[in-house]
Design a protein around this motif. Structure first.
Motif, mmCIF file in Angstrom:
data_model
loop_
_atom_site.group_PDB
_atom_site.id
_atom_site.type_symbol
_atom_site.label_atom_id
_atom_site.label_comp_id
_atom_site.label_asym_id
_atom_site.label_seq_id
_atom_site.Cartn_x
_atom_site.Cartn_y
_atom_site.Cartn_z
ATOM 1 N N ARG A 98 0.710 -1.422 -0.110
ATOM 2 C CA ARG A 98 -0.007 -0.086 0.055
ATOM 3 C C ARG A 98 1.014 1.185 0.055
ATOM 4 O O ARG A 98 1.980 1.264 0.672
ATOM 5 N N LEU A 99 0.538 2.334 -0.794
ATOM 6 C CA LEU A 99 1.307 3.349 -0.926
ATOM 7 C C LEU A 99 0.112 4.666 -0.476
ATOM 8 O O LEU A 99 -0.726 4.581 -0.971
ATOM 9 N N SER A 126 3.577 0.147 3.013
ATOM 10 C CA SER A 126 3.716 -0.590 3.812
ATOM 11 C C SER A 126 4.027 -1.971 3.041
ATOM 12 O O SER A 126 3.880 -2.351 1.673
ATOM 13 N N VAL A 127 4.677 -3.101 3.646
ATOM 14 C CA VAL A 127 5.147 -4.369 3.052
ATOM 15 C C VAL A 127 4.607 -5.429 3.887
ATOM 16 O O VAL A 127 4.534 -5.320 5.091
ATOM 17 N N GLU A 128 4.323 -6.550 3.103
ATOM 18 C CA GLU A 128 3.797 -7.776 4.075
ATOM 19 C C GLU A 128 5.003 -8.189 5.032
ATOM 20 O O GLU A 128 4.665 -8.715 6.213
ATOM 21 N N THR A 129 5.941 -8.267 4.414
ATOM 22 C CA THR A 129 7.086 -8.912 5.079
ATOM 23 C C THR A 129 8.491 -8.300 4.564
ATOM 24 O O THR A 129 8.644 -7.863 3.402
ATOM 25 N N PHE A 130 9.522 -8.063 5.613
ATOM 26 C CA PHE A 130 10.727 -7.739 5.375
ATOM 27 C C PHE A 130 11.808 -8.677 5.111
ATOM 28 O O PHE A 130 12.834 -8.411 4.655
ATOM 29 N N ALA A 131 11.405 -9.693 5.164
ATOM 30 C CA ALA A 131 12.071 -10.840 4.757
ATOM 31 C C ALA A 131 12.973 -11.045 3.720
ATOM 32 O O ALA A 131 14.244 -11.230 3.593
ATOM 33 N N PRO A 132 12.486 -10.452 2.354
ATOM 34 C CA PRO A 132 13.475 -10.499 1.119
ATOM 35 C C PRO A 132 14.260 -9.290 0.964
ATOM 36 O O PRO A 132 14.808 -9.214 0.128
ATOM 37 N N ALA A 133 14.176 -8.490 2.142
ATOM 38 C CA ALA A 133 14.926 -7.127 2.001
ATOM 39 C C ALA A 133 16.606 -7.502 1.535
ATOM 40 O O ALA A 133 16.911 -8.158 2.493
#
Ligand SMILES: [Zn+2]
Length: 174
Positions: A98-99, A126-133
């Motif tokens: 979402r932006l 917003s992001v669902e997960t920061f895991a791939p960052a």
């Protein structure tokens, strides 16, 4: 801006460009009018569930080694939101859900000896997960920081500092 950004007319190659206003230069040979318009850039403030926001350390100039937000230039034909989703994916490998528009601030973008005027549009994302960052294109490293703990002395652009100060003021209600 009191002298032309460029040395030669981009239509005829003439070398006599006269400033008509601070943003209009005219070629004396062919009368071509060069308007100086800001380029458009976008950046995202993305917070995790603890309220810490994602920051990047820039790998390239302008602002190499300094701290900024994920984002970049809007390409011709893109919406600001499309550009921002693309840039966030390219720079930090995250899918933005979402932006929400926050604010805009003018900026200057020095590149290869030319200082381009820019308009930076800031969004919260917003992001669902920061895991791939992870640090990708043009990014040295990533960090998470609470808005209250930001070191404003090392921010790459004044526009980014203004947006972060606005965001922090909203988060903390002051
Ligand atoms: Zn010309």
């Amino acid at each position: 801006m009191d002298k032309p950004m460029f040395l030669f007319c981009s239509r005829c190659g003439g070398s006599k460009l006269t400033a008509r206003t601070y943003r209009l230069f005219e070629c004396e040979s062919c009368r071509f009018e060069h308007y100086i318009n800001p380029l458009v850039a976008v950046a995202a403030i993305i917070a995790d569930s603890a309220g810490q926001i994602l920051l990047i350390r820039r790998a390239r100039n302008p602002g190499q080694g300094k701290v900024s937000l994920p984002g970049g230039m809007v390409d011709p034909g893109e919406t600001a939101e499309q550009a921002l989703r693309r840039e966030v994916m390219e720079e930090v490998n995250l899918q933005v859900d979402r932006l929400d528009y926050l604010a805009s601030f003018p900026n200057q973008y020095p590149y290869q000896g030319v200082v381009y005027p820019a308009l930076d549009l800031f969004y919260t994302g917003s992001v669902e997960t920061f895991a791939p960052a992870r640090a990708m294109e043009e990014v040295q490293s990533l960090m998470m920081a609470a808005p209250a703990a930001l070191d404003f002395s090392n921010i790459a652009f004044s526009s980014v500092e203004q947006a972060l100060r606005l965001y922090a003021a909203r988060v903390y209600g002051r």
